[in-house]
Design an enzyme around this catalytic site. Structure first.
Site, PDB file in Angstrom:
ATOM      1  N   LYS A 291       0.862  -1.186   0.000  1.00 42.48           N
ATOM      2  CA  LYS A 291       0.000   0.000   0.000  1.00 42.48           C
ATOM      3  C   LYS A 291       0.898   1.236   0.000  1.00 42.48           C
ATOM      4  O   LYS A 291       1.920   1.257   0.724  1.00 42.48           O
ATOM      5  CB  LYS A 291      -0.847  -0.054   1.275  1.00 42.48           C
ATOM      6  CG  LYS A 291      -1.926   0.987   1.429  1.00 42.48           C
ATOM      7  CD  LYS A 291      -2.756   0.674   2.678  1.00 42.48           C
ATOM      8  CE  LYS A 291      -3.934   1.608   2.856  1.00 42.48           C
ATOM      9  NZ  LYS A 291      -4.814   1.215   3.980  1.00 42.48           N
TER      10      LYS A 291
ATOM     11  N   SER B  11      -9.386   0.877   3.012  1.00 46.12           N
ATOM     12  CA  SER B  11      -8.636   1.724   2.117  1.00 46.12           C
ATOM     13  C   SER B  11      -7.510   0.997   1.389  1.00 46.12           C
ATOM     14  O   SER B  11      -6.926   1.553   0.468  1.00 46.12           O
ATOM     15  CB  SER B  11      -8.039   2.903   2.886  1.00 46.12           C
ATOM     16  OG  SER B  11      -7.164   2.453   3.897  1.00 46.12           O
TER      17      SER B  11
ATOM     18  N   SER C 123      -9.559  -1.618   7.182  1.00 47.50           N
ATOM     19  CA  SER C 123      -9.004  -1.408   5.843  1.00 47.50           C
ATOM     20  C   SER C 123      -8.198  -2.585   5.300  1.00 47.50           C
ATOM     21  O   SER C 123      -7.798  -2.553   4.127  1.00 47.50           O
ATOM     22  CB  SER C 123      -8.154  -0.137   5.807  1.00 47.50           C
ATOM     23  OG  SER C 123      -8.976   1.009   5.860  1.00 47.50           O
TER      24      SER C 123
END
Lengths: 62, 465
Positions: B81, B157, B181
């Protein structure tokens, strides 16, 4: 705890001035809606009776 | 090379590289080709570290040729990420603002640890802006797309992380989980995800969101890969002030132990009130497979979720206060409006939420005296359409986004370890959460592995890949 919708406009206005935050008129409805949701969630928390000596957990240890 | 690096697990790739039946550079070539051809349709990557990956692969192959030992993740491609620092790249954290940051001068601790185990970093992944997101959408970089149906959300996310793993671009990825997330994208994309105990894995050299709730962890398509990655990343790190010095507690050797003797219960009450049938179906399959008869009530789960919501709003805003003052127009609209609202939340409410957190933790620890693990749905529905705002319920359109994290937030609120376990429903998967007591990731992983062995849990291969 309930917050009147108009009170949020006042809170937003005051916070913008006190905290030196930017605000454009077009942003206000969404900010107000988000703030209303957060305060509703907070009301659910503050409605729960906790002993006075309950320690907060700002740095949480599992 | 008989191994297909696109469909192979991390364990299979590492085994083949160590055995010399394939080379690290062959694996990396195949993965880079897949990213070039399919990566753009998933919008999973924001940077591909090709040169670095080729150099690392060449070093691994050279070491093997010289008879040197290779690690448990030898030649395994992985991506992170884009809130993880990657040396040479600005740490975007899904934002436009951070593009102007200087490139990171070193890697995040967890990247260093995975690479020390032989894994090969292949790039940085799309995410919701500053991690304040459950959808996988991003106003600056576009939405990451669900490999099972590219018109649907990945969840967020850590949307790019889940898209990359579910879509077969990498067998392993890292994400972060503040309120869900890792677990929400695992559910929508049908892969395994581990949110470890708060303080277990180092967050050092990652871009923060809500310091008192932020966790980092891995995604994978098998439980063995998840455990291998988790074990490689364990250990104290003085650079993360909340990382706890517990030493190594390897989970991988525990996986085959099964579930016999474990006291497992299904979460009732709040977790049964979902509007759609898929979560109940997924939990029912798990309960049947494990012979679970017991149900437990999570005390004040809804209030716990509310308290997490309040803390997130305020702490998230504090993290970005200066940027809100100086760069408000450079945030995405949704992020800016949420963060500005969070800056206005009175401190007394936030502190009360932190007090409730202590209370809730105490109640949950009492519950874990009676059970070893709890099963709960991860999301209330399968992946919605990208851009979807509401869903129909009892003749009304109900806002969709506010409840995406409703089942995940109560557990991250008190830092419990959770494995998101994909149940391959048709046509779209959904995950259940396996929740254990603090520091018992091993139990959650054992249960997830048992479900995989029984054929109940699996990361389904997308039809479009």
């Amino acid at each position: 705890m309930t917050t009147q919708p108009d009170a949020l406009d006042g809170l937003i206005e005051a916070a913008v001035q006190a905290l030196d935050l930017p605000l454009e008129p077009a942003w206000q409805p969404a900010i107000k809606a988000n703030l209303a949701v957060t305060l509703r969630q907070a009301a659910l928390v503050t409605d729960f009776p906790l002993p006075d000596d309950t320690e907060p957990a700002p740095v949480f240890q599992a | 090379m008989t191994l297909n690096p696109i469909t192979a697990s991390a364990a299979e790739i590492a085994g083949a590289v160590r055995a010399g039946t394939t080379s690290a550079h062959e694996v990396i070539d195949a993965v880079l080709a897949a990213i070039r051809t399919r990566g753009q349709t998933l919008n999973a990557f924001t940077a591909v570290t090709e040169e670095r990956a080729r150099a690392k692969a060449a070093a691994l192959d050279a070491r093997r040729a010289q008879g040197g030992a290779l690690g448990p993740l030898a030649g395994v491609p992985f991506a992170v990420k884009n809130l993880f620092d990657v040396a040479g790249l600005p740490t975007l954290a899904g934002s436009k603002i951070n593009r102007a940051h200087p490139p990171a001068t070193r890697d995040a601790t967890l990247i260093e640890r995975l690479e020390a185990a032989g894994a090969v970093l292949i790039g940085a992944l799309n995410m919701g802006e500053y991690a304040y997101d459950f959808t996988g959408e991003n106003e600056h970089y576009g939405p990451s797309r669900n490999p099972h149906d590219r018109t649907r959300m990945t969840g967020g996310s850590s949307g790019g992380s889940a898209a990359a793993v579910a879509g077969g671009l990498v067998p392993l990825a890292l994400g972060s989980d503040t309120n869900g997330s890792i677990r929400v994208p695992s559910s929508f994309c049908g892969i395994f995800g581990l949110k470890p105990t708060y303080g277990r894995l180092s967050r050092a050299h990652t871009f923060p969101f809500v310091a008192s709730l932020d966790h980092v962890g891995p995604f994978a398509r098998t439980t063995l890969d998840l455990a291998l990655a988790y074990d490689a990343m364990q250990g104290y790190d003085a650079d993360d002030p909340v990382c706890v010095d517990r030493g190594q507690e390897p989970a991988t050797p525990q996986l085959p132990r099964g579930t016999q003797g474990l006291r497992i219960a299904v979460a009732g009450g709040y977790f049964e009130k979902g509007p759609l049938p898929q979560p109940d179906e997924a939990v029912a399959r798990v309960a049947k497979a494990l012979g679970i008869k017991r149900q437990v009530e999570i005390p004040e789960a809804e209030r716990a979720r509310s308290a997490a919501y309040v803390i997130t709003a305020a702490e998230g805003a504090a993290c970005h206060l200066d940027r809100l003052r100086t760069r408000a127009h450079d945030f995405g609209n949704a992020s800016r409006d949420r963060l500005l609202a969070g800056a206005m939340v009175p401190a007394s409410l936030v502190i009360q939420a932190q007090k409730f957190r202590r209370h809730f933790r105490t109640q949950m620890l009492k519950l874990f005296e009676k059970v070893d693990a709890i099963i709960a749905p991860a999301t209330a529905y399968v992946a919605p359409a990208i851009g979807q705002q509401t869903f129909p319920l009892a003749g009304q359109d109900v806002p969709l986004r506010p409840i995406i994290g409703a089942y995940t937030q109560p557990f991250s609120f008190i830092g419990l370890p959770v494995v998101a376990v994909p149940i391959p429903l048709e046509p779209l998967p959904i995950a259940v959460q396996v929740i254990a007591a603090p520091w018992r990731e091993d139990l959650a992983l054992r249960i997830a592995h048992a479900l995989e062995q029984k054929g109940v849990a699996a990361a389904p291969r997308p039809r479009e890949s």
